[in-house]
Every structure is written in C-alpha cells, then in structure tokens.
Design an enzyme around this catalytic site. Structure first.
Site, PDB file in Angstrom:
ATOM      1  N   ASP A 166      31.234   0.050   1.388  1.00 34.55           N
ATOM      2  CA  ASP A 166      32.121   0.891   2.210  1.00 34.55           C
ATOM      3  C   ASP A 166      33.164   1.630   1.400  1.00 34.55           C
ATOM      4  O   ASP A 166      33.859   2.502   1.929  1.00 34.55           O
ATOM      5  CB  ASP A 166      32.822   0.004   3.251  1.00 34.55           C
ATOM      6  N   HIS A 171      33.845  -5.701   8.653  1.00 36.47           N
ATOM      7  CA  HIS A 171      32.400  -5.471   8.512  1.00 36.47           C
ATOM      8  C   HIS A 171      32.152  -3.963   8.444  1.00 36.47           C
ATOM      9  O   HIS A 171      32.695  -3.301   7.567  1.00 36.47           O
ATOM     10  CB  HIS A 171      31.681  -6.159   9.685  1.00 36.47           C
ATOM     11  N   HIS A 207      33.447  -9.174  -0.843  1.00 34.05           N
ATOM     12  CA  HIS A 207      32.207  -9.351  -0.073  1.00 34.05           C
ATOM     13  C   HIS A 207      31.886 -10.838   0.000  1.00 34.05           C
ATOM     14  O   HIS A 207      32.144 -11.578  -0.955  1.00 34.05           O
ATOM     15  CB  HIS A 207      31.048  -8.618  -0.766  1.00 34.05           C
TER      16      HIS A 207
HETATM   17  C1  SDX Z   1      30.281  -5.117   4.910  1.00 34.04           C
HETATM   18  O1  SDX Z   1      27.832  -9.376   4.960  1.00 34.04           O
HETATM   19  C2  SDX Z   1      27.409  -8.212   4.629  1.00 34.04           C
HETATM   20  O2  SDX Z   1      26.375  -8.075   4.023  1.00 34.04           O
HETATM   21  C3  SDX Z   1      28.273  -7.045   5.088  1.00 34.04           C
HETATM   22  C4  SDX Z   1      27.867  -5.674   4.586  1.00 34.04           C
HETATM   23  C5  SDX Z   1      26.545  -5.243   5.175  1.00 34.04           C
HETATM   24  O3  SDX Z   1      25.903  -4.356   4.569  1.00 34.04           O
HETATM   25  O4  SDX Z   1      26.191  -5.708   6.287  1.00 34.04           O
HETATM   26  O5  SDX Z   1      27.776  -5.677   3.176  1.00 34.04           O
HETATM   27  C6  SDX Z   1      28.881  -4.622   5.007  1.00 34.04           C
HETATM   28  O6  SDX Z   1      30.789  -5.626   5.864  1.00 34.04           O
HETATM   29  C7  SDX Z   1      31.000  -5.013   3.589  1.00 34.04           C
HETATM   30  C8  SDX Z   1      32.436  -5.641   3.652  1.00 34.04           C
HETATM   31  C9  SDX Z   1      33.369  -4.605   4.275  1.00 34.04           C
HETATM   32  N1  SDX Z   1      34.704  -5.201   4.513  1.00 34.04           N
HETATM   33  C10 SDX Z   1      35.778  -4.858   3.764  1.00 34.04           C
HETATM   34  O7  SDX Z   1      35.728  -4.098   2.793  1.00 34.04           O
HETATM   35  C11 SDX Z   1      37.087  -5.472   4.250  1.00 34.04           C
HETATM   36  C12 SDX Z   1      37.879  -6.030   3.059  1.00 34.04           C
HETATM   37  N2  SDX Z   1      37.143  -7.198   2.542  1.00 34.04           N
HETATM   38  C13 SDX Z   1      37.545  -8.506   3.044  1.00 34.04           C
HETATM   39  O8  SDX Z   1      38.091  -8.544   4.315  1.00 34.04           O
HETATM   40  C14 SDX Z   1      36.601  -9.631   2.632  1.00 34.04           C
HETATM   41  O9  SDX Z   1      36.312  -9.450   1.311  1.00 34.04           O
HETATM   42  C15 SDX Z   1      35.313  -9.820   3.393  1.00 34.04           C
HETATM   43  C16 SDX Z   1      35.547  -9.925   4.863  1.00 34.04           C
HETATM   44  C17 SDX Z   1      34.369  -8.693   3.129  1.00 34.04           C
HETATM   45  C18 SDX Z   1      34.677 -11.115   2.893  1.00 34.04           C
HETATM   46  O10 SDX Z   1      35.465 -12.134   3.316  1.00 34.04           O
HETATM   47  P1  SDX Z   1      35.120 -13.669   2.946  1.00 34.04           P
HETATM   48  O11 SDX Z   1      33.782 -13.807   2.363  1.00 34.04           O
HETATM   49  O12 SDX Z   1      35.453 -14.487   4.135  1.00 34.04           O
HETATM   50  O13 SDX Z   1      36.053 -13.960   1.763  1.00 34.04           O
HETATM   51  P2  SDX Z   1      37.563 -14.285   1.920  1.00 34.04           P
HETATM   52  O14 SDX Z   1      38.163 -13.412   2.976  1.00 34.04           O
HETATM   53  O15 SDX Z   1      37.725 -15.754   2.063  1.00 34.04           O
HETATM   54  O16 SDX Z   1      38.144 -13.806   0.503  1.00 34.04           O
HETATM   55  C19 SDX Z   1      38.106 -14.694  -0.590  1.00 34.04           C
HETATM   56  C20 SDX Z   1      39.477 -14.519  -1.214  1.00 34.04           C
HETATM   57  C21 SDX Z   1      40.614 -14.750  -0.223  1.00 34.04           C
HETATM   58  O17 SDX Z   1      41.700 -15.259  -0.958  1.00 34.04           O
HETATM   59  P3  SDX Z   1      41.953 -16.880  -0.895  1.00 34.04           P
HETATM   60  O18 SDX Z   1      42.091 -17.262   0.565  1.00 34.04           O
HETATM   61  O19 SDX Z   1      40.751 -17.519  -1.560  1.00 34.04           O
HETATM   62  O20 SDX Z   1      43.249 -17.068  -1.680  1.00 34.04           O
HETATM   63  O21 SDX Z   1      39.637 -13.157  -1.669  1.00 34.04           O
HETATM   64  C22 SDX Z   1      40.699 -12.529  -0.967  1.00 34.04           C
HETATM   65  C23 SDX Z   1      40.994 -13.369   0.266  1.00 34.04           C
HETATM   66  O22 SDX Z   1      42.369 -13.283   0.605  1.00 34.04           O
HETATM   67  N3  SDX Z   1      40.222 -11.200  -0.606  1.00 34.04           N
HETATM   68  C24 SDX Z   1      40.917 -10.072  -0.716  1.00 34.04           C
HETATM   69  C25 SDX Z   1      40.028  -9.065  -0.301  1.00 34.04           C
HETATM   70  N4  SDX Z   1      38.856  -9.592   0.066  1.00 34.04           N
HETATM   71  C26 SDX Z   1      38.984 -10.933  -0.116  1.00 34.04           C
HETATM   72  N5  SDX Z   1      42.176  -9.806  -1.128  1.00 34.04           N
HETATM   73  C27 SDX Z   1      42.551  -8.507  -1.121  1.00 34.04           C
HETATM   74  N6  SDX Z   1      41.770  -7.469  -0.736  1.00 34.04           N
HETATM   75  C28 SDX Z   1      40.496  -7.720  -0.326  1.00 34.04           C
HETATM   76  N7  SDX Z   1      39.718  -6.711   0.056  1.00 34.04           N
END
Ligand code: SDX
Length: 428
Positions: free
Chosen positions: A368, A269, A310
């Site tokens: 971010d 996050h 996201h």
């Molecule tokens: C913020 O919610 C908000 O609005 C948050 C925010 C705000 O202003 O409040 O926008 C701020 O938190 C932005 C996000 C910051 N976090 C990151 O940058 C961390 C990296 N991102 C991930 O950890 C992930 O994308 C999340 C946590 C942001 C979202 O996770 P989800 O929605 O649970 O999606 P997911 O993890 O299930 O991903 C879907 C797929 C997965 O693969 P499968 O299981 O479907 O095979 O995409 C892959 C994930 O493995 N994936 C990534 C990835 N993000 C998702 N693979 C590689 N690198 C990534 N960054």
C-alpha cells in the site's frame, strides 16, 4: 483436507500423566503445521488472538515466505508475473491452477468481456446512496445485492454455477467500481465497452463522459493492469479469511465477497492505501518527517506509518518493489517525476529503513505504500483507492472461496478463553 502426518508432537501438561500426541503435517513448502483438533476432547482450546500462528486451511493458490519476501501464485513468483503476465491471465491462473494456452486465454477474456454489464435495475440502487457516500460503502452494498439478480446460479455445490459466478464477479467489479465513482461525481454511468482491455475499460468507465470521445493512455492502462495484478491474491489475509468464514456457512458467493469487501475497508488492511495519502498530506513536508517518525515509535501515540509493516512480511513486500518501479514509470510518463508527494514518500521510506525501531521490528514498506501515489498521479481520487484494491483482489477471494467449497469443509466456528462471570442467580 490434510491427510498424512509426517511426524508427531507430544504435548505434556502438568498434572496430566500421558502426553497428548498431535499429528504434524507438511506442505509442499513452508512451515509444518500441528493438528490440534483433538485438544478439545482433552478439555483444552488453543489460544492465538489475531491468528498469528494459526493455519486455517489447506490451500494450493498462493504461498508467502515473509522472511525472504517471496510471493508465489500457483508457484509463479510475483515479479515474473508482473513482468510477463497480465491481470486477466493471473485471474485464470488463480482460478484454474495453470496458465491458459492461447485458446483458453482468448476464451476467458471473451467470457469476461461479455459479463461486464450489470442488470439495469442495479443502476437504481445507486440513487439510494447520498452523493458523498464513500464508494466502499456503495461497493459493499451493491456487490451483496448482486445475489438478488442471479437465481440461475445459486447452487454452490454445482461447479458450473461456481464458475459462472467467478466470471460474473471478476467482470462486474470494475463496472460497479466505476459506477460508485460516477455516482459521487454526479455524472452519468458509462457502459463497459467490449473493444477495450480490462484495465482500459475500467479507466474509460471512470473518466469518459457521453459528451466526447475519451482515449485511455496505454501507459496508464498498463499501470492500472499492473496494480490490479499486484493486488490479486495474498493467501489467508483478513479479507480472504472473512470470505472463507462467510462462505463456510453456505452463504452465497456474492454475500461472501461483500463480507470480504467490508473487511478490506479497514485502514490496517486494504484501507491503508487511502490512509498513506492522508498521512502524507498530514505530514505536509519532508521537514516534518522526523516528528512523525517519533510519533510512530511512541507507544502512547496511536499514529503509525501507514503502508509500513506487515503481519507476514518481515522483509520487503515484493509487491512494494514492483509498485515502486511502476510508480517511477508512470510519473516519468506523466512528466511529474518531481512529484512532491513521491519525494516525501521516498524520504520517509529512507529515514524509516535506517531507523533502529523499524529495523529491529522488521518494518518495511508494504503493497500500500506506493500504490496510492500511482493512483493519485493517474487521477484516481483517494476515496477510490480501496475500491481499486477490492477490484484487484476479487479473483483471489473467489479462488479461495471456490477452493474451499469444491472440497470437504466445515463451518468456521472458533472458541474463546472465557473471562466473564461464572453462573450467578438473577436477584429476587
Ligand atoms: C495489507 O495480510 C495481508 O496479506 C494484507 C495485505 C494483503 O495483500 O491482503 O498484504 C494488505 O493489509 C497490507 C498492510 C496495510 N496496513 C498498513 O500499512 C497499516 C500500518 N501497518 C500496521 O498497522 C501493521 O503493520 C499491520 C496491521 C499491517 C500488521 O500488524 P501486526 O502483524 O499485528 O503487527 P503489530 O501491529 O503487532 O506490529 C508489530 C510491532 C508493534 O510494536 P510492539 O507492540 O511489538 O512494540 O511493530 C509496530 C507495532 O506497534 N508497528 C508499527 C507499524 N506497524 C507495526 N509501528 C509504526 N508504524 C507501523 N506502520
């Protein structure tokens, strides 16, 4: 509370003769919602770990269209607010629902200015933290502790108490944020100044010392204001949902915001901005990017490209585009546009956006990805990045808390799918 069903869903369950009729409500824009409240009386819960498909509340504050990369604050697109507004005006808009006229704006800015100091006794709290305490640990503690100082406004059902609390939190977060930085530096705290703008005041409290006059660059102050503005609110994200859940118990707003700060800290996050810079440092060079892209795609490797992906945006995060433009402006102003970290970030973005894994999973840079590069360029240490995010997000948290408390609400209390032991007797 949503009132008029626009249509109904009929849920048929094997072995149950009559379908369960569930009301469907429509908002002003965005997906309709199915009210599943009556399922419990029918012996069922919904099941939605991570609340991927769950609307937790009604709200009028912020709307996100993740497929089209749209972010509206009280109907105004973030791109227009970033270009034409400023952070305190957006704070007013989030809290009150309308943009202020010039008189309302002047009064709001003056009110915030006159709440920027913190009680002198709070200064002694900082002495209890180790010199190398993470500033987010300090912020969690001291914001929660604010509730020990404001017994004059603890009636959450009193709109005036809620208003003064919102003003105090918006005003004092930069002061507390800067104090958490000065504590780590072993430098004296710098008092806020009423002759400075909001972002300028924060940077002055961060970098000034009692030893000499310190002038904040107007370009950097504007970039800081833009960064606060881009972080101000984002619908029902994890930390805002935490604030709502804590507030739904009747906990005081300072404790509820402290809970939101704690939730924001996680690297998935708000901690992602710090994690982006740590990731770029780990990658070390553009030549290593393909190896890390491969790690990010490996299901058995926990590595993820921080700042990418996201829960809601399956297109470019509109804030990331504005942040990228701000990044270029600041680095150009600082004469460091050939910044190697930025070069690596841009190459990482280029490669990732062409890679079929990221294209297929619709993973784009989020807010971010670039913010940390700007913050590092203007001299903010990495461990302060999430503190900056928390400071920027405060008006969003308090606006959602106020929206909930000022109307009918219930204590948040989800249920579960229990998979543990059924009843068994304790051994004789
Ligand atoms: C913020 O919610 C908000 O609005 C948050 C925010 C705000 O202003 O409040 O926008 C701020 O938190 C932005 C996000 C910051 N976090 C990151 O940058 C961390 C990296 N991102 C991930 O950890 C992930 O994308 C999340 C946590 C942001 C979202 O996770 P989800 O929605 O649970 O999606 P997911 O993890 O299930 O991903 C879907 C797929 C997965 O693969 P499968 O299981 O479907 O095979 O995409 C892959 C994930 O493995 N994936 C990534 C990835 N993000 C998702 N693979 C590689 N690198 C990534 N960054």
């Amino acid at each position: 509370m949503t009132d008029q069903a626009t249509k109904h869903a009929k849920l048929t369950i094997e072995g149950v003769s009559d379908p369960i009729e569930l009301p469907i409500y429509s908002g002003s824009v965005g997906p309709d919602v199915i009210d599943v409240g009556k399922l419990t009386s029918q012996g069922y819960f919904t099941y939605d770990p991570g609340f991927v498909s769950t609307a937790s509340c009604d709200s009028e504050i912020t709307y996100i269209d993740g497929d089209n990369g749209v972010l509206l604050h009280r109907g105004y697109p973030i791109e227009q607010l970033a270009e034409k507004s400023d952070y305190l005006e957006l704070c007013y808009l989030l809290l009150n629902g309308e943009l202020p006229n010039s008189e309302e704006s002047a009064e709001f800015v003056d009110t915030i200015k006159h709440h920027t100091m913190v009680n002198e006794q709070l200064r002694s709290f900082f002495k209890g933290f180790s010199p190398n305490a993470h500033p987010m640990a300090i912020l969690c503690g001291v914001v929660g502790a604010l509730s020990a100082f404001y017994h004059d406004s603890t009636d959450i059902d009193n709109a005036e108490h809620r208003k003064i609390t919102a003003h105090r939190l918006i005003a004092k977060m930069p002061t507390l944020a800067a104090m958490s930085y000065k504590h780590a530096q072993g430098q004296p705290f710098i008092y806020p100044r009423n002759d400075l703008g909001y972002a300028e005041n924060f940077l002055h409290m961060m970098f000034a010392t009692p030893c000499e006059d310190y002038q904040v660059s107007p370009t950097i102050a504007k970039a800081m204001d833009r960064i606060f503005l881009l972080h101000a609110d984002h619908e029902q994200n994890a930390s805002t949902s935490t604030v709502r859940l804590a507030g739904s118990t009747g906990a005081n707003p300072f404790a509820s915001i402290a809970a939101g700060i704690a939730a924001l800290w996680g690297p998935s996050h708000g901690g992602a901005n710090e994690a982006v810079l740590n990731m770029l440092d780990e990658i070390g060079s553009v030549d290593n990017i393909p190896e890390y892209i491969k790690k990010a795609k490996d299901k058995n490797d926990p590595f993820r490209i921080m700042g990418f992906g996201h829960r809601v945006y399956k297109n470019y995060d509109p804030r990331a585009k504005v942040m990228q433009q701000t990044c270029h402006e600041v680095l150009e102003e600082l004469g460091v546009e050939d910044n190697p970290v930025l070069a690596m970030a841009r190459e990482l973005e280029r490669i990732a956006l062409e890679d079929e894994y990221f294209v297929e999973k619709r993973l784009y840079p989020n807010v971010d990805f670039y913010s940390g590069i700007i913050l590092k360029a203007i001299g903010i240490p990495v461990e302060m990045f999430t503190v900056i995010f928390a400071t920027g997000r405060t008006p969003g948290w308090i606006a959602h808390w106020n929206e909930m408390i000022s109307g009918p609400y219930k204590i948040g209390r989800p249920r579960q799918l229990y998979k543990g032991y059924t009843t068994r007797d304790y051994p004789n």
